[in-house]
Write an enzyme that holds these catalytic residues in place. Structure first.
Site, PDB file in Angstrom:
ATOM      1  N   ASN A 180     -22.811  43.257  31.335  1.00  0.00           N
ATOM      2  CA  ASN A 180     -24.102  42.583  31.201  1.00  0.00           C
ATOM      3  C   ASN A 180     -24.146  41.997  29.794  1.00  0.00           C
ATOM      4  O   ASN A 180     -24.402  42.714  28.825  1.00  0.00           O
ATOM      5  CB  ASN A 180     -25.249  43.566  31.433  1.00  0.00           C
ATOM      6  N   ARG A 211     -23.602  40.895  35.776  1.00  0.00           N
ATOM      7  CA  ARG A 211     -24.980  40.477  36.010  1.00  0.00           C
ATOM      8  C   ARG A 211     -25.088  39.005  35.628  1.00  0.00           C
ATOM      9  O   ARG A 211     -24.760  38.613  34.502  1.00  0.00           O
ATOM     10  CB  ARG A 211     -25.947  41.289  35.162  1.00  0.00           C
ATOM     11  N   HIS A 264     -35.102  39.653  38.166  1.00  0.00           N
ATOM     12  CA  HIS A 264     -35.007  41.121  38.158  1.00  0.00           C
ATOM     13  C   HIS A 264     -34.661  41.671  39.544  1.00  0.00           C
ATOM     14  O   HIS A 264     -34.969  42.823  39.872  1.00  0.00           O
ATOM     15  CB  HIS A 264     -36.317  41.770  37.664  1.00  0.00           C
ATOM     16  N   ARG A 307     -41.814  36.122  25.699  1.00  0.00           N
ATOM     17  CA  ARG A 307     -42.116  35.035  26.635  1.00  0.00           C
ATOM     18  C   ARG A 307     -43.566  35.124  27.094  1.00  0.00           C
ATOM     19  O   ARG A 307     -44.093  36.221  27.260  1.00  0.00           O
ATOM     20  CB  ARG A 307     -41.162  35.113  27.836  1.00  0.00           C
ATOM     21  N   ILE A 327     -40.520  50.103  29.576  1.00  0.00           N
ATOM     22  CA  ILE A 327     -41.932  50.437  29.382  1.00  0.00           C
ATOM     23  C   ILE A 327     -42.448  51.238  30.561  1.00  0.00           C
ATOM     24  O   ILE A 327     -43.145  52.244  30.405  1.00  0.00           O
ATOM     25  CB  ILE A 327     -42.764  49.158  29.172  1.00  0.00           C
ATOM     26  N   GLY A 328     -42.106  50.793  31.757  1.00  0.00           N
ATOM     27  CA  GLY A 328     -42.595  51.466  32.960  1.00  0.00           C
ATOM     28  C   GLY A 328     -42.147  52.909  33.060  1.00  0.00           C
ATOM     29  O   GLY A 328     -42.885  53.775  33.554  1.00  0.00           O
ATOM     30  N   GLU A 329     -40.939  53.205  32.586  1.00  0.00           N
ATOM     31  CA  GLU A 329     -40.396  54.562  32.696  1.00  0.00           C
ATOM     32  C   GLU A 329     -40.826  55.471  31.548  1.00  0.00           C
ATOM     33  O   GLU A 329     -40.771  56.698  31.684  1.00  0.00           O
ATOM     34  CB  GLU A 329     -38.867  54.502  32.742  1.00  0.00           C
ATOM     35  N   ASN A 330     -41.255  54.886  30.418  1.00  0.00           N
ATOM     36  CA  ASN A 330     -41.463  55.702  29.219  1.00  0.00           C
ATOM     37  C   ASN A 330     -42.842  55.620  28.571  1.00  0.00           C
ATOM     38  O   ASN A 330     -43.216  56.539  27.845  1.00  0.00           O
ATOM     39  CB  ASN A 330     -40.418  55.313  28.159  1.00  0.00           C
ATOM     40  N   GLU A 372     -29.538  48.929  37.329  1.00  0.00           N
ATOM     41  CA  GLU A 372     -28.952  47.643  37.725  1.00  0.00           C
ATOM     42  C   GLU A 372     -27.427  47.690  37.681  1.00  0.00           C
ATOM     43  O   GLU A 372     -26.754  47.057  38.510  1.00  0.00           O
ATOM     44  CB  GLU A 372     -29.475  46.540  36.800  1.00  0.00           C
TER      45      GLU A 372
END
Length: 404
Positions: free
Chosen positions: A8, A92, A180, A240, A328-331, A378
Protein backbone atom coordinates in the site's frame (compact mmCIF):
# COMPACT_ATOMS: atom_id res chain seq x y z
CA UNK A 1 6.64 -21.81 2.29
CA UNK A 2 4.61 -19.73 -0.18
CA UNK A 3 4.02 -16.11 0.76
CA UNK A 4 2.13 -13.13 -0.62
CA UNK A 5 3.42 -9.57 -0.38
CA UNK A 6 0.80 -6.83 0.06
CA UNK A 7 1.80 -3.26 -0.81
CA UNK A 8 0.00 0.00 0.00
CA UNK A 9 2.08 2.90 -1.32
CA UNK A 10 1.52 6.57 -0.51
CA UNK A 11 3.34 9.80 -1.30
CA UNK A 12 5.93 9.50 1.48
CA UNK A 13 5.54 5.92 2.70
CA UNK A 14 5.23 2.35 1.50
CA UNK A 15 3.35 0.02 3.84
CA UNK A 16 3.86 -3.69 3.30
CA UNK A 17 2.75 -6.97 4.84
CA UNK A 18 3.75 -10.58 4.31
CA UNK A 19 1.16 -13.37 4.51
CA UNK A 20 2.07 -17.05 4.49
CA UNK A 21 -0.19 -19.36 2.50
CA UNK A 22 -1.17 -22.30 4.66
CA UNK A 23 -3.44 -25.34 4.36
CA UNK A 24 -6.74 -24.94 2.50
CA UNK A 25 -5.82 -21.46 1.34
CA UNK A 26 -5.62 -19.92 4.81
CA UNK A 27 -3.47 -16.83 5.21
CA UNK A 28 -1.39 -15.96 8.25
CA UNK A 29 0.23 -12.56 8.75
CA UNK A 30 3.99 -12.91 9.27
CA UNK A 31 5.43 -9.44 8.89
CA UNK A 32 4.01 -5.93 8.98
CA UNK A 33 6.22 -3.00 8.06
CA UNK A 34 6.68 0.28 6.28
CA UNK A 35 9.25 2.54 4.73
CA UNK A 36 8.29 6.09 5.69
CA UNK A 37 9.87 9.53 5.53
CA UNK A 38 10.65 9.02 1.83
CA UNK A 39 12.54 12.05 0.56
CA UNK A 40 12.95 13.55 4.04
CA UNK A 41 13.87 11.20 6.92
CA UNK A 42 13.68 7.65 5.52
CA UNK A 43 13.36 4.77 7.92
CA UNK A 44 12.34 1.13 7.84
CA UNK A 45 10.14 -0.21 10.61
CA UNK A 46 8.75 -3.72 10.82
CA UNK A 47 7.21 -6.11 13.32
CA UNK A 48 6.45 -9.82 13.42
CA UNK A 49 3.32 -11.89 13.82
CA UNK A 50 2.91 -11.13 17.54
CA UNK A 51 4.10 -7.52 17.32
CA UNK A 52 7.76 -8.10 18.12
CA UNK A 53 10.14 -5.57 16.55
CA UNK A 54 12.04 -6.88 13.54
CA UNK A 55 13.56 -3.65 12.22
CA UNK A 56 14.04 0.01 13.14
CA UNK A 57 16.52 1.56 10.74
CA UNK A 58 17.23 5.04 9.41
CA UNK A 59 18.67 5.81 5.99
CA UNK A 60 20.30 8.88 4.45
CA UNK A 61 17.86 11.01 2.46
CA UNK A 62 19.71 10.42 -0.82
CA UNK A 63 19.34 6.64 -0.41
CA UNK A 64 15.52 6.75 -0.52
CA UNK A 65 14.46 9.56 -2.86
CA UNK A 66 11.22 7.95 -4.06
CA UNK A 67 8.77 5.05 -3.77
CA UNK A 68 10.67 2.65 -6.09
CA UNK A 69 13.83 3.12 -4.00
CA UNK A 70 11.84 2.43 -0.82
CA UNK A 71 10.37 -0.71 -2.37
CA UNK A 72 13.85 -1.91 -3.34
CA UNK A 73 15.14 -1.52 0.23
CA UNK A 74 12.11 -3.30 1.68
CA UNK A 75 12.41 -6.12 -0.87
CA UNK A 76 16.13 -6.57 -0.15
CA UNK A 77 15.44 -6.69 3.59
CA UNK A 78 12.68 -9.26 3.16
CA UNK A 79 14.80 -11.44 0.87
CA UNK A 80 18.20 -11.19 2.55
CA UNK A 81 17.22 -11.26 6.22
CA UNK A 82 13.97 -13.23 6.23
CA UNK A 83 14.29 -15.32 3.07
CA UNK A 84 10.95 -14.06 1.83
CA UNK A 85 10.34 -14.79 -1.84
CA UNK A 86 6.67 -14.00 -2.51
CA UNK A 87 4.79 -15.90 -5.18
CA UNK A 88 2.72 -12.77 -5.93
CA UNK A 89 2.26 -9.13 -4.94
CA UNK A 90 -1.14 -7.62 -4.15
CA UNK A 91 -1.54 -3.84 -4.40
CA UNK A 92 -4.11 -1.43 -3.06
CA UNK A 93 -5.14 0.79 -5.98
CA UNK A 94 -7.61 3.50 -5.07
CA UNK A 95 -9.30 4.01 -8.44
CA UNK A 96 -10.36 1.29 -10.88
CA UNK A 97 -12.89 3.41 -12.74
CA UNK A 98 -16.01 1.84 -14.23
CA UNK A 99 -13.96 -0.78 -16.07
CA UNK A 100 -12.87 -2.94 -13.14
CA UNK A 101 -15.45 -4.62 -10.91
CA UNK A 102 -12.93 -6.82 -9.12
CA UNK A 103 -9.23 -7.58 -8.68
CA UNK A 104 -7.19 -7.91 -11.87
CA UNK A 105 -3.85 -9.43 -12.84
CA UNK A 106 -1.58 -6.58 -13.90
CA UNK A 107 0.24 -6.26 -17.20
CA UNK A 108 1.45 -3.22 -19.12
CA UNK A 109 -1.98 -2.75 -20.68
CA UNK A 110 -3.76 -2.73 -17.33
CA UNK A 111 -1.18 -0.33 -15.92
CA UNK A 112 -1.71 2.06 -18.84
CA UNK A 113 -5.47 2.03 -18.25
CA UNK A 114 -5.05 2.69 -14.54
CA UNK A 115 -2.79 5.64 -15.26
CA UNK A 116 -5.80 7.37 -16.84
CA UNK A 117 -7.35 7.74 -13.38
CA UNK A 118 -4.46 9.68 -11.83
CA UNK A 119 -6.35 12.96 -12.11
CA UNK A 120 -9.34 11.44 -10.27
CA UNK A 121 -7.25 10.39 -7.26
CA UNK A 122 -4.10 12.57 -7.33
CA UNK A 123 -3.40 12.00 -3.64
CA UNK A 124 -3.28 8.23 -4.11
CA UNK A 125 -3.25 6.81 -7.64
CA UNK A 126 0.23 7.95 -8.78
CA UNK A 127 1.80 6.52 -5.63
CA UNK A 128 -0.24 3.29 -5.80
CA UNK A 129 1.06 2.69 -9.32
CA UNK A 130 4.73 3.56 -8.71
CA UNK A 131 5.71 0.21 -7.10
CA UNK A 132 3.67 -1.70 -9.70
CA UNK A 133 5.64 -0.03 -12.47
CA UNK A 134 8.94 -0.68 -10.69
CA UNK A 135 8.22 -4.39 -10.15
CA UNK A 136 7.04 -4.81 -13.75
CA UNK A 137 10.42 -3.54 -14.92
CA UNK A 138 12.62 -5.47 -12.47
CA UNK A 139 10.58 -8.69 -12.13
CA UNK A 140 8.33 -8.88 -15.21
CA UNK A 141 7.17 -12.46 -14.54
CA UNK A 142 6.23 -11.93 -10.88
CA UNK A 143 2.40 -11.89 -10.72
CA UNK A 144 0.95 -8.61 -9.48
CA UNK A 145 -2.71 -8.08 -8.60
CA UNK A 146 -4.50 -4.73 -8.36
CA UNK A 147 -7.27 -4.56 -5.75
CA UNK A 148 -9.48 -1.50 -6.09
CA UNK A 149 -11.17 0.71 -3.51
CA UNK A 150 -13.89 1.44 -6.06
CA UNK A 151 -14.74 -2.16 -7.07
CA UNK A 152 -16.97 -3.00 -4.09
CA UNK A 153 -19.32 -0.14 -5.02
CA UNK A 154 -19.94 -1.32 -8.58
CA UNK A 155 -23.13 -2.96 -7.26
CA UNK A 156 -24.83 0.46 -7.01
CA UNK A 157 -28.04 0.92 -8.96
CA UNK A 158 -27.92 3.35 -11.88
CA UNK A 159 -29.89 5.94 -9.92
CA UNK A 160 -27.16 5.98 -7.25
CA UNK A 161 -24.37 5.95 -9.83
CA UNK A 162 -25.39 9.02 -11.84
CA UNK A 163 -24.99 12.77 -11.51
CA UNK A 164 -27.61 15.06 -13.05
CA UNK A 165 -25.34 15.93 -15.98
CA UNK A 166 -25.49 15.20 -19.73
CA UNK A 167 -25.37 11.48 -20.47
CA UNK A 168 -22.22 11.78 -22.57
CA UNK A 169 -20.23 12.87 -19.52
CA UNK A 170 -21.49 9.87 -17.58
CA UNK A 171 -20.54 7.59 -20.47
CA UNK A 172 -17.04 9.11 -20.37
CA UNK A 173 -16.72 8.16 -16.70
CA UNK A 174 -18.04 11.18 -14.77
CA UNK A 175 -20.08 9.20 -12.26
CA UNK A 176 -20.23 8.30 -8.59
CA UNK A 177 -17.69 5.60 -7.76
CA UNK A 178 -17.32 5.41 -3.97
CA UNK A 179 -14.08 4.50 -2.19
CA UNK A 180 -12.73 2.57 0.84
CA UNK A 181 -14.28 -0.49 -0.80
CA UNK A 182 -11.66 -2.93 0.47
CA UNK A 183 -12.46 -1.87 4.03
CA UNK A 184 -16.22 -2.19 3.50
CA UNK A 185 -15.81 -5.58 1.84
CA UNK A 186 -13.83 -6.81 4.84
CA UNK A 187 -16.45 -5.52 7.29
CA UNK A 188 -19.26 -7.14 5.25
CA UNK A 189 -17.43 -10.49 5.50
CA UNK A 190 -16.70 -10.02 9.20
CA UNK A 191 -20.35 -9.29 9.95
CA UNK A 192 -21.30 -12.68 8.50
CA UNK A 193 -19.10 -14.24 11.18
CA UNK A 194 -19.77 -12.06 14.26
CA UNK A 195 -23.41 -11.17 13.60
CA UNK A 196 -24.90 -13.54 11.00
CA UNK A 197 -28.41 -12.37 11.82
CA UNK A 198 -27.44 -8.76 11.05
CA UNK A 199 -25.22 -9.27 7.98
CA UNK A 200 -28.08 -9.70 5.45
CA UNK A 201 -29.95 -6.67 6.74
CA UNK A 202 -29.58 -2.87 6.40
CA UNK A 203 -26.24 -1.72 7.83
CA UNK A 204 -24.35 1.57 7.76
CA UNK A 205 -20.56 1.29 8.06
CA UNK A 206 -18.58 4.39 9.03
CA UNK A 207 -14.94 4.19 7.93
CA UNK A 208 -13.55 7.06 10.00
CA UNK A 209 -9.87 7.87 9.66
CA UNK A 210 -7.72 10.51 8.03
CA UNK A 211 -9.79 9.60 4.98
CA UNK A 212 -13.43 9.14 5.97
CA UNK A 213 -16.56 7.86 4.31
CA UNK A 214 -19.73 5.90 5.03
CA UNK A 215 -21.39 3.08 3.15
CA UNK A 216 -24.88 1.60 3.13
CA UNK A 217 -24.82 -2.21 3.02
CA UNK A 218 -27.85 -4.29 2.13
CA UNK A 219 -27.34 -8.06 2.17
CA UNK A 220 -23.59 -7.38 2.38
CA UNK A 221 -23.55 -5.35 -0.86
CA UNK A 222 -22.90 -1.64 -1.26
CA UNK A 223 -26.02 0.26 -2.29
CA UNK A 224 -24.87 3.82 -1.55
CA UNK A 225 -21.75 5.67 -0.37
CA UNK A 226 -20.90 9.18 0.77
CA UNK A 227 -17.96 9.43 -1.66
CA UNK A 228 -18.57 10.01 -5.34
CA UNK A 229 -16.47 10.88 -8.40
CA UNK A 230 -13.35 11.46 -6.31
CA UNK A 231 -12.22 10.88 -2.72
CA UNK A 232 -12.99 14.53 -1.93
CA UNK A 233 -16.73 14.01 -1.49
CA UNK A 234 -18.89 13.19 1.51
CA UNK A 235 -17.61 13.49 5.07
CA UNK A 236 -14.99 16.05 6.15
CA UNK A 237 -11.60 14.35 6.44
CA UNK A 238 -8.16 15.14 7.78
CA UNK A 239 -7.27 17.52 4.95
CA UNK A 240 -10.18 17.10 2.49
CA UNK A 241 -13.44 19.10 2.75
CA UNK A 242 -16.04 16.46 2.01
CA UNK A 243 -19.31 17.65 0.48
CA UNK A 244 -18.78 21.03 -1.16
CA UNK A 245 -20.95 23.19 -3.39
CA UNK A 246 -19.26 23.14 -6.85
CA UNK A 247 -19.86 26.88 -6.92
CA UNK A 248 -17.09 27.23 -4.33
CA UNK A 249 -14.61 25.85 -6.87
CA UNK A 250 -15.93 28.26 -9.54
CA UNK A 251 -15.55 31.12 -7.06
CA UNK A 252 -11.96 30.20 -6.24
CA UNK A 253 -11.09 30.17 -9.93
CA UNK A 254 -13.05 33.20 -11.15
CA UNK A 255 -12.90 35.50 -8.12
CA UNK A 256 -9.74 34.45 -6.32
CA UNK A 257 -7.75 33.80 -9.49
CA UNK A 258 -6.62 30.37 -8.39
CA UNK A 259 -5.31 27.92 -10.96
CA UNK A 260 -6.75 24.42 -11.24
CA UNK A 261 -3.59 22.96 -9.69
CA UNK A 262 -3.79 25.36 -6.74
CA UNK A 263 -7.45 24.53 -6.18
CA UNK A 264 -6.56 20.84 -6.27
CA UNK A 265 -3.82 21.36 -3.69
CA UNK A 266 -6.19 23.33 -1.45
CA UNK A 267 -8.95 20.72 -1.59
CA UNK A 268 -6.69 17.72 -1.04
CA UNK A 269 -4.20 19.12 1.47
CA UNK A 270 -5.50 22.22 3.28
CA UNK A 271 -9.19 21.69 4.02
CA UNK A 272 -11.11 19.29 6.27
CA UNK A 273 -10.24 19.16 9.95
CA UNK A 274 -6.97 20.94 9.22
CA UNK A 275 -8.67 23.82 7.44
CA UNK A 276 -11.50 24.22 9.92
CA UNK A 277 -9.30 24.09 13.00
CA UNK A 278 -6.24 25.84 11.68
CA UNK A 279 -4.36 23.52 14.04
CA UNK A 280 -4.10 19.95 12.84
CA UNK A 281 -5.62 17.17 10.74
CA UNK A 282 -5.12 14.73 13.63
CA UNK A 283 -8.28 14.07 15.65
CA UNK A 284 -6.21 13.25 18.73
CA UNK A 285 -4.60 16.69 18.71
CA UNK A 286 -7.94 18.39 18.15
CA UNK A 287 -9.52 16.56 21.09
CA UNK A 288 -6.64 17.60 23.33
CA UNK A 289 -6.90 21.27 22.29
CA UNK A 290 -8.95 23.96 24.02
CA UNK A 291 -8.99 26.15 20.92
CA UNK A 292 -12.59 26.99 19.86
CA UNK A 293 -11.72 26.25 16.25
CA UNK A 294 -10.64 22.74 17.21
CA UNK A 295 -14.02 22.28 18.90
CA UNK A 296 -15.77 23.55 15.76
CA UNK A 297 -13.87 21.06 13.60
CA UNK A 298 -14.92 18.15 15.84
CA UNK A 299 -18.52 19.39 16.04
CA UNK A 300 -18.65 19.65 12.25
CA UNK A 301 -17.20 16.15 11.80
CA UNK A 302 -19.82 14.61 14.11
CA UNK A 303 -22.64 16.70 12.60
CA UNK A 304 -21.86 15.60 9.04
CA UNK A 305 -21.68 11.94 10.10
CA UNK A 306 -25.17 12.30 11.56
CA UNK A 307 -26.50 13.92 8.37
CA UNK A 308 -24.95 11.22 6.21
CA UNK A 309 -26.42 8.48 8.39
CA UNK A 310 -29.88 9.88 7.68
CA UNK A 311 -29.19 9.93 3.94
CA UNK A 312 -27.91 6.35 3.88
CA UNK A 313 -30.80 5.11 6.03
CA UNK A 314 -33.17 6.73 3.56
CA UNK A 315 -31.42 4.96 0.67
CA UNK A 316 -32.17 1.62 2.38
CA UNK A 317 -35.58 2.65 3.73
CA UNK A 318 -34.48 1.92 7.26
CA UNK A 319 -31.56 0.85 9.41
CA UNK A 320 -30.84 -2.36 11.32
CA UNK A 321 -27.23 -1.82 12.54
CA UNK A 322 -24.36 0.67 12.57
CA UNK A 323 -20.64 -0.17 12.45
CA UNK A 324 -17.60 1.96 13.33
CA UNK A 325 -14.24 1.07 11.78
CA UNK A 326 -10.80 2.54 10.85
CA UNK A 327 -8.51 4.68 13.02
CA UNK A 328 -10.98 7.14 14.54
CA UNK A 329 -13.88 4.72 14.46
CA UNK A 330 -11.92 2.00 16.28
CA UNK A 331 -10.19 4.21 18.86
CA UNK A 332 -11.92 7.55 19.49
CA UNK A 333 -14.31 6.76 22.35
CA UNK A 334 -15.70 10.29 22.65
CA UNK A 335 -16.33 10.66 18.92
CA UNK A 336 -18.20 7.36 18.84
CA UNK A 337 -20.30 8.43 21.81
CA UNK A 338 -21.26 11.71 20.16
CA UNK A 339 -22.09 10.01 16.87
CA UNK A 340 -24.36 7.48 18.58
CA UNK A 341 -26.19 10.41 20.19
CA UNK A 342 -26.82 11.67 16.65
CA UNK A 343 -28.29 8.25 15.80
CA UNK A 344 -30.78 8.28 18.67
CA UNK A 345 -33.69 9.10 16.37
CA UNK A 346 -32.86 5.94 14.39
CA UNK A 347 -33.06 3.81 17.53
CA UNK A 348 -29.42 3.60 18.69
CA UNK A 349 -28.67 3.86 22.41
CA UNK A 350 -25.08 3.89 23.70
CA UNK A 351 -23.72 1.87 26.61
CA UNK A 352 -20.97 4.24 27.90
CA UNK A 353 -19.18 1.46 29.78
CA UNK A 354 -18.97 -0.83 26.74
CA UNK A 355 -17.92 2.10 24.58
CA UNK A 356 -15.18 3.06 27.04
CA UNK A 357 -13.84 -0.50 26.91
CA UNK A 358 -13.83 -0.56 23.09
CA UNK A 359 -16.16 -3.55 23.16
CA UNK A 360 -17.29 -5.17 19.92
CA UNK A 361 -20.87 -4.07 20.66
CA UNK A 362 -21.17 -0.65 22.31
CA UNK A 363 -24.94 -0.21 22.30
CA UNK A 364 -27.23 -1.03 25.23
CA UNK A 365 -28.94 -4.40 25.27
CA UNK A 366 -32.31 -2.66 24.74
CA UNK A 367 -31.06 -0.52 21.84
CA UNK A 368 -33.22 -1.03 18.77
CA UNK A 369 -30.14 -0.56 16.57
CA UNK A 370 -27.03 -2.51 17.62
CA UNK A 371 -23.81 -0.52 17.24
CA UNK A 372 -20.56 -2.38 16.53
CA UNK A 373 -16.87 -1.53 16.59
CA UNK A 374 -15.08 -3.80 14.11
CA UNK A 375 -11.41 -3.39 13.18
CA UNK A 376 -10.87 -3.35 9.44
CA UNK A 377 -8.11 -5.23 7.62
CA UNK A 378 -7.69 -4.03 4.04
CA UNK A 379 -4.31 -5.80 3.72
CA UNK A 380 -5.80 -9.21 4.51
CA UNK A 381 -8.57 -8.50 2.00
CA UNK A 382 -5.93 -7.75 -0.66
CA UNK A 383 -4.00 -10.93 0.19
CA UNK A 384 -7.20 -13.01 -0.08
CA UNK A 385 -8.05 -11.47 -3.46
CA UNK A 386 -4.52 -12.04 -4.71
CA UNK A 387 -4.49 -15.69 -3.69
CA UNK A 388 -7.98 -16.30 -5.16
CA UNK A 389 -7.01 -14.72 -8.47
CA UNK A 390 -3.84 -16.81 -8.67
CA UNK A 391 -5.85 -19.99 -8.06
CA UNK A 392 -8.46 -19.11 -10.68
CA UNK A 393 -5.98 -18.08 -13.39
CA UNK A 394 -4.66 -20.74 -15.80
CA UNK A 395 -1.16 -21.89 -14.89
CA UNK A 396 0.07 -21.00 -18.38
CA UNK A 397 -0.82 -17.35 -17.68
CA UNK A 398 0.73 -17.07 -14.23
CA UNK A 399 4.33 -18.11 -13.75
CA UNK A 400 5.43 -17.15 -10.23
CA UNK A 401 8.90 -15.59 -10.06
CA UNK A 402 11.10 -14.63 -7.15
CA UNK A 403 12.43 -11.32 -5.88
CA UNK A 404 16.04 -12.16 -6.65
Amino acid sequence: MDTILVVNAGSSSVKFQIFSVEGEGRLRRQIKGQMDGIGSRPRLRASGAIGESLAERAYPIEAVPDVPAAMAIAADWLRDEHRIQPIAVGHRVVHGGSEYEGPVLIDHGVLARLERFMGLAPLHQPHNLAPIRSILVKFPTLPQVACFDTAFHRTHAAVADHYAIPHQLHAEGVRRYGFHGLSYEYIAKTLRQVAPEIAPRRVIVAHLGSGASMCALKDGRSVESTMGFTALDGLPMGTRPGQLDPGVVLYLISEKGMSASNVQKLLYRDCGLKGLSGISNDMRELQASENPRAKLAIDYFVYRIGLSAGMLAAAMQGLDAFVFTAGIGENAVNIRGRVVEQLGWLGATLDPDLNGRNAQVISRSDSRIPVYVLPTDEELMIAQHTLSLLKSTPASTVKPARLS
